[in-house]
Design a protein around this motif. Sequence first.
Motif, PDB file in Angstrom:
ATOM      1  N   ALA A  81       0.838  -1.202   0.000  1.00  0.00           N
ATOM      2  CA  ALA A  81       0.000   0.000   0.000  1.00  0.00           C
ATOM      3  C   ALA A  81       0.875   1.255   0.000  1.00  0.00           C
ATOM      4  CB  ALA A  81      -0.929  -0.007   1.212  1.00  0.00           C
ATOM      5  N   GLY A  86       0.962  -0.262  -5.464  1.00  0.00           N
ATOM      6  CA  GLY A  86      -0.217  -0.591  -4.657  1.00  0.00           C
ATOM      7  C   GLY A  86      -0.336  -2.083  -4.401  1.00  0.00           C
ATOM      8  N   LYS A  92      -6.110  -6.985  -2.044  1.00  0.00           N
ATOM      9  CA  LYS A  92      -7.274  -6.087  -1.970  1.00  0.00           C
ATOM     10  C   LYS A  92      -8.484  -6.825  -1.426  1.00  0.00           C
ATOM     11  CE  LYS A  92      -6.827  -2.177  -5.018  1.00  0.00           C
ATOM     12  NZ  LYS A  92      -6.303  -2.015  -6.351  1.00  0.00           N
ATOM     13  N   ILE A 103      -7.944   0.320   2.949  1.00  0.00           N
ATOM     14  CA  ILE A 103      -7.531   0.313   1.552  1.00  0.00           C
ATOM     15  C   ILE A 103      -8.144   1.476   0.799  1.00  0.00           C
ATOM     16  CG2 ILE A 103      -9.374  -1.183   0.666  1.00  0.00           C
ATOM     17  CD1 ILE A 103      -5.631  -1.412  -0.193  1.00  0.00           C
TER      18      ILE A 103
END
Length: 167
Positions: A81, A86, A92, A103
Amino acid sequence: GSGDKPEKPHFDSRSLIFELDPCNGNGKVCLVYKHTKPVVSPDTEIWFLDRALYWHFLTKTFTAYYRLLITHLGLPQWQYAFTSYGVSPQAKQWFNMYKPITINTALLSEEADSFVNKLDPNKVFKSKNKTPVVKKKPSPQPAGSQKSHTSMTSSKTSSLAGNSSRK
């Protein structure tokens, strides 16, 4: 300039690097002492070294890192993150399940309810309810040996007969 982003660690005598977390092979969280010449400075930083050997700054102190770890529930690959790429789609999913607010911090200002975990049990178990039970039951014989051109009524009676003979 150089004020907003700290200088990356070096793989030489300029930095002392200690691995804190191997992250299951997804990268390494490292405790870094910089500018070790002439004397080791008490200033430390926590960096994330990804698999391509790129450094990503996490935080200044171990205490702050530990807080981040707890905030992200120690979920796999949470350190990503803090990278330009990412977190992975798989990570996720974990975030959305266990910590939807973490998130989506960027979305918080835009949509107040965007981070609410909307798990609809009807959608999750939809596939199980749709299929009728009769079709699901496998015949005791392998499919190849049974002739499949029988009509609906005869297949129903044969399955009933099979049920009664099994008891």
